[in-house]
Design a protein around this motif. Structure first.
Motif, PDB file in Angstrom:
ATOM      1  N   ILE A  35       5.407   2.134   0.118  1.00 20.71           N
ATOM      2  CA  ILE A  35       6.081   3.368   0.486  1.00 20.71           C
ATOM      3  C   ILE A  35       5.268   4.023   1.583  1.00 20.71           C
ATOM      4  O   ILE A  35       4.039   3.901   1.640  1.00 20.71           O
ATOM      5  N   VAL A  36       5.958   4.725   2.474  1.00 15.99           N
ATOM      6  CA  VAL A  36       5.320   5.374   3.607  1.00 15.99           C
ATOM      7  C   VAL A  36       5.627   6.874   3.537  1.00 15.99           C
ATOM      8  O   VAL A  36       6.791   7.268   3.353  1.00 15.99           O
ATOM      9  N   LEU A  37       4.588   7.695   3.693  1.00 13.36           N
ATOM     10  CA  LEU A  37       4.747   9.145   3.672  1.00 13.36           C
ATOM     11  C   LEU A  37       4.561   9.681   5.085  1.00 13.36           C
ATOM     12  O   LEU A  37       3.516   9.469   5.715  1.00 13.36           O
ATOM     13  N   LEU A  38       5.590  10.369   5.576  1.00 15.41           N
ATOM     14  CA  LEU A  38       5.590  10.902   6.929  1.00 15.41           C
ATOM     15  C   LEU A  38       5.934  12.393   6.910  1.00 15.41           C
ATOM     16  O   LEU A  38       6.819  12.824   6.152  1.00 15.41           O
ATOM     17  N   GLY A  39       5.248  13.166   7.744  1.00 16.43           N
ATOM     18  CA  GLY A  39       5.532  14.586   7.829  1.00 16.43           C
ATOM     19  C   GLY A  39       6.599  14.893   8.849  1.00 16.43           C
ATOM     20  O   GLY A  39       6.832  14.119   9.791  1.00 16.43           O
ATOM     21  N   PHE A  40       7.300  16.022   8.643  1.00 13.99           N
ATOM     22  CA  PHE A  40       8.279  16.472   9.631  1.00 13.99           C
ATOM     23  C   PHE A  40       8.370  17.999   9.557  1.00 13.99           C
ATOM     24  O   PHE A  40       7.841  18.623   8.634  1.00 13.99           O
ATOM     25  N   GLN A  41       9.034  18.592  10.512  1.00 15.70           N
ATOM     26  CA  GLN A  41       9.255  20.026  10.531  1.00 15.70           C
ATOM     27  C   GLN A  41      10.744  20.304  10.465  1.00 15.70           C
ATOM     28  O   GLN A  41      11.545  19.657  11.162  1.00 15.70           O
TER      29      GLN A  41
ATOM     30  N   THR B 203       0.827  -1.204   0.000  1.00 20.47           N
ATOM     31  CA  THR B 203       0.000   0.000   0.000  1.00 20.47           C
ATOM     32  C   THR B 203       0.865   1.259   0.000  1.00 20.47           C
ATOM     33  O   THR B 203       2.082   1.207   0.227  1.00 20.47           O
ATOM     34  N   ILE B 204       0.213   2.379  -0.285  1.00 20.63           N
ATOM     35  CA  ILE B 204       0.837   3.695  -0.152  1.00 20.63           C
ATOM     36  C   ILE B 204       0.276   4.294   1.135  1.00 20.63           C
ATOM     37  O   ILE B 204      -0.879   4.725   1.171  1.00 20.63           O
ATOM     38  N   ASP B 205       1.066   4.305   2.177  1.00 23.79           N
ATOM     39  CA  ASP B 205       0.585   4.711   3.498  1.00 23.79           C
ATOM     40  C   ASP B 205       0.899   6.173   3.770  1.00 23.79           C
ATOM     41  O   ASP B 205       2.070   6.599   3.693  1.00 23.79           O
ATOM     42  N   VAL B 206      -0.162   6.934   4.061  1.00 28.14           N
ATOM     43  CA  VAL B 206      -0.022   8.335   4.436  1.00 28.14           C
ATOM     44  C   VAL B 206      -0.369   8.458   5.919  1.00 28.14           C
ATOM     45  O   VAL B 206      -1.525   8.247   6.317  1.00 28.14           O
ATOM     46  N   TRP B 207       0.623   8.792   6.751  1.00 26.50           N
ATOM     47  CA  TRP B 207       0.382   8.934   8.188  1.00 26.50           C
ATOM     48  C   TRP B 207      -0.029  10.376   8.470  1.00 26.50           C
ATOM     49  O   TRP B 207       0.758  11.300   8.420  1.00 26.50           O
TER      50      TRP B 207
ATOM     51  N   MET C  47      -3.544  19.046   8.557  1.00 22.55           N
ATOM     52  CA  MET C  47      -3.380  19.654   7.243  1.00 22.55           C
ATOM     53  C   MET C  47      -2.002  20.268   7.009  1.00 22.55           C
ATOM     54  O   MET C  47      -1.634  20.543   5.880  1.00 22.55           O
ATOM     55  N   ALA C  48      -1.245  20.526   8.052  1.00 21.12           N
ATOM     56  CA  ALA C  48       0.032  21.231   7.890  1.00 21.12           C
ATOM     57  C   ALA C  48       0.900  20.569   6.823  1.00 21.12           C
ATOM     58  O   ALA C  48       1.345  21.210   5.858  1.00 21.12           O
TER      59      ALA C  48
ATOM     60  N   MET D  15       1.055  15.586   1.490  1.00 22.75           N
ATOM     61  CA  MET D  15       1.301  14.148   1.556  1.00 22.75           C
ATOM     62  C   MET D  15       0.230  13.372   0.790  1.00 22.75           C
ATOM     63  O   MET D  15       0.535  12.477  -0.017  1.00 22.75           O
ATOM     64  N   LEU D  16      -1.037  13.717   1.026  1.00 25.19           N
ATOM     65  CA  LEU D  16      -2.122  12.994   0.367  1.00 25.19           C
ATOM     66  C   LEU D  16      -2.134  13.265  -1.131  1.00 25.19           C
ATOM     67  O   LEU D  16      -2.379  12.364  -1.937  1.00 25.19           O
TER      68      LEU D  16
END
Length: 743
Positions: free
Chosen positions: A700-706, A614-618, A622-623, A628-629
């Motif tokens: 693949i995994v999509l993760l946000g960061f600052q 799967t394509i995982d969006v954590w 909204m930031a 990501m989506l």
């Protein structure tokens, strides 16, 4: 002999090389055998309109022809040469095949026309129709094979016969002038099934001889001077002939006789024998003109090496470079058509081929004019893009007016040839205006984009991928291609670090390396290389200077570093964030595991392979979540990724909140119009334990960061490494905004 040779041995001037062949081709069989029917059916007034309309189209085409002919050094090949050097190898190649075929088959048509008139005059030879036609074809071939100089001299003799025939007609028509016929024939009297348009279709092929002189372009002393003057003069002279004939025919005979008697001109003439000789001269001159033109088109076409099988016919003979090999092939094609007999069935398609050629010539001039290419500097000043466009539309209109079925077939045929040549990816060795057309379109689009107010609805990924030289980190350009394919713009960037003076001269070599990588991997991307002392300075200069107008990078894609480079990585992404660009950092363990000794092609194949899962969006809001989506959606749009389902992942700490979160995620999916599977994980465990477990089977995994503040680079690195764990493919994302899922 000055005009004949144009001041150069073996070269021809305006009168002999252009005016004579054009005039003889225009004043042909239709004038002698069919023009009376046009006047009888349409009437004098409408017949004059038909002549003027037809001449208008050919005049517009000649203006375009003159413009291109005076903008370039015209060599052999006539219309083929001019069109191929403007519209490119695809259209040029299609026209080369099409125009040669039309000219070669036209030889047979004119020979058969001559033989038919000959058989009527000498009935005893009628049973030997094929033998007589073969003899005439052979005689035509011998005249042309000897050389163009001999053929031009023969055409002078034919022109003299034609002038005598016209003089005989004019003398007889003036003697037979009848005011009652004039009054009665002013208005049309169409038979059943006939109309102004059918009469126009009948007459128009008579004026399609304007290329006869252009086909001799390689044999002219001064093509850019002779082609405009000779062709326009031929149009003017033949226009006077046809207009005066329309008036005199209507004054000399009743409509019934004009319609039913194909030899009415001979009956009107003072010396009927002169008209018979004129019919012979008209058909024979047209055959000679086509027999001269077709080999020169094939010779020029073969020399361009578009089809290797035709290169044999590119050779020339003698000091004048006579295309004798191509002449032999033209004779064979014509003879085969003669032996097949009746050519009436294919006559319409030949006319269509000529019309397509004229239409494309107008189109080429139109594009040359509107692209405003500095190289377009014709010395002929009487052509404008408006006249060229009108000429194009006129040619297309006439094609469908004559026969819409054959018009459709002809356009489909040239479209098929164009596709075939394009699929062979043949590169021309000459410049054409394709790049000019694309430049002008891009220029106007960029200016318009600059004026348009930006809206989040129109956000597209314009990604600058810091890819090195390409194959050193192939997962970066390949991932960038997947994220932008069909939707955005990808630039592969490389920063050469060190002293600028030492590396400046190597920048071009690095850019060439990137360009070769892009071509080999068939990426839709642009290369850019900069030289700077430090990587951060190079990134900053690329972000500030790369792109133009509204097409500037809004996202930077780079590789996730190893621990020893974590601090410099943090400093680099701070530069990117400070310039308000989104950051994508790809952490692919497969790249880390590859050794430098691995086979390059094998490594690239592995990176092109789409993993299962799967394509995982954590999701954490909204930031970063919107980008990501959206990126997950763009990745899923690629054909190879369509079987990889998007999962929206979210962690909650209580079962009670799960239904509310699922409802919110469903609403988000409906508002964003992106299909995904909501997956709410109820747990109180830390993220570094949950994410690697829940996404263990993800592609693949999509993760946000600052982006970290100064001094906190290592803290960010260790936290994100802990969260990613042993996941093989993770894309860390820090969004700068600018897009909205609900737009």
């Amino acid at each position: 002999m000055t005009d004949l040779q144009g001041g150069q041995p073996g070269k021809f001037g305006t009168f002999g090389g252009v005016f004579t062949p054009c005039t003889l081709t225009i004043l042909g069989v239709i004038m002698f055998l069919r023009f009376g029917q046009v006047v009888g059916q349409a009437g004098i007034f409408d017949a004059i309109l038909i002549v003027l309309a037809a001449k208008t189209i050919t005049t517009l085409t000649t203006l375009s022809l003159s413009s291109i002919a005076t903008n370039t050094r015209v060599k052999g090949g006539g219309a083929y040469y001019l069109i191929s050097r403007s519209l490119g190898v695809e259209f040029g190649g299609a026209i080369g095949v099409l125009f040669f075929s039309a000219q070669a088959i036209s030889v047979a048509m004119y020979v058969i026309g001559f033989t038919e008139a000959f058989s009527v005059t000498f009935p005893k030879l009628a049973p030997y129709f094929t033998e007589v036609a073969t003899f005439v074809n052979l005689l035509t071939f011998i005249c042309v094979y000897i050389g163009a100089g001999w053929t031009i001299r023969v055409q002078y003799f034919i022109l003299a016969i034609l002038v005598a025939a016209l003089a005989s007609f004019y003398a007889g028509a003036i003697q037979d002038f009848n005011p009652e016929y004039l009054h009665a024939n002013m208005t049309p009297r169409f038979s059943d099934g006939e109309s102004l348009f059918t009469m126009f279709a009948l007459f128009f092929p008579a004026v399609t001889g304007i290329m006869a002189g252009t086909n001799m372009s390689g044999d002219l002393a001064n093509p850019s001077r002779s082609i405009p003057r000779g062709t326009l003069l031929a149009i003017a002279v033949t226009a006077v002939v046809y207009l005066s004939q329309a008036f005199l025919l209507g004054c000399a005979r009743p409509a019934e006789e004009l319609v039913n008697n194909n030899m009415v001109i001979r009956d009107i003439a003072v010396w009927p024998l002169a008209i018979t000789a004129g019919v012979f001269a008209a058909t024979l001159s047209s055959a000679l003109g086509s027999m001269m033109g077709a080999p020169r088109i094939l010779q020029a076409f073969a020399r361009d090496q578009i089809f290797s099988s035709l290169e044999f016919f590119g050779a020339g003979s003698g000091e004048t470079n006579e295309p004798r090999r191509a002449t032999v092939l033209t004779f064979i094609v014509a003879q085969v058509c003669i032996l097949l007999g009746d050519l009436n069935a294919i006559a319409p398609i030949i006319t269509m081929f000529f019309m397509i050629t004229y239409g494309l010539l107008n189109l080429a001039t139109f594009y040359e004019a509107i692209t405003k290419n500095p190289s377009y500097r014709p010395t002929f000043r009487y052509s404008h893009w408006v006249t060229s466009l009108l000429g194009t539309l006129g040619c297309v209109g006439v094609m469908f007016l004559i026969n819409w079925v054959w018009a459709t077939v002809s356009i489909a045929f040239i479209g098929g040839l164009h596709w075939y040549i394009r699929s062979k990816e043949i590169e021309s060795r000459w410049g054409d205006l394709q790049s000019g057309v694309m430049f002008e379109r891009a220029r106007k689009a960029l200016l318009r984009l600059e004026l348009e107010a930006y809206h989040p609805k129109n956000w597209r990924p314009v990604i600058m991928a810091l890819s090195g030289t390409g194959w050193t980190r192939p997962h970066i350009p390949i991932l960038g291609y997947w994220l932008t394919s069909g939707h955005g713009i990808l630039t592969l960037a490389h920063v050469v670090c060190g002293d600028i003076e030492d590396h400046a001269e190597r920048r071009e070599r690095y850019e060439k390396t990137l360009r070769n990588f892009i071509a080999r991997e068939e990426l839709d991307a642009f290369p850019v290389v900069t030289c700077n002392e430090m990587l951060s300075d190079g990134i900053e200069s690329l972000i500030q200077c790369h792109g133009i107008g509204g097409i500037r990078p809004n996202t930077v894609l780079m590789g996730w570093p190893r621990e020893e480079k974590a601090e410099s990585f943090g400093a680099n992404i701070r530069v990117i964030a400070r310039m308000n660009r989104s950051i994508l950092a790809a952490r692919f363990t497969s790249h880390r595991d590859n050794t430098t000794d691995s086979d390059e092609s094998t490594a690239l194949d592995e990176h092109w392979s789409v993993p299962q899962g799967t394509i995982d969006v954590w999701w954490r809001g909204m930031a970063n979540g919107a980008l990501m989506l959206l990126l997950a959606h763009l990745l899923h749009k690629n054909p190879g990724w369509r079987n990889n389902t998007i999962r929206m992942m979210r962690v909650v700490d209580s079962v009670e909140t799960k239904p509310e979160v699922e409802r919110h995620m469903s609403e988000l999916g409906a508002a964003s119009r992106i299909t995904f599977l909501p997956n709410v994980v109820v747990t109180d465990r830390p993220a570094h334990e949950v994410i690697p477990k829940e996404s263990a089977d993800a592609a693949i995994v999509l993760l946000g960061f600052q982006t970290p503040e100064e001094g906190h680079e290592m803290e960010l690195y260790q936290r994100m490494e802990s969260i990613a764990g042993n996941l093989p493919r993770v894309l860390f994302i820090d969004s700068a905004g600018g897009m909205a899922l609900e737009s």
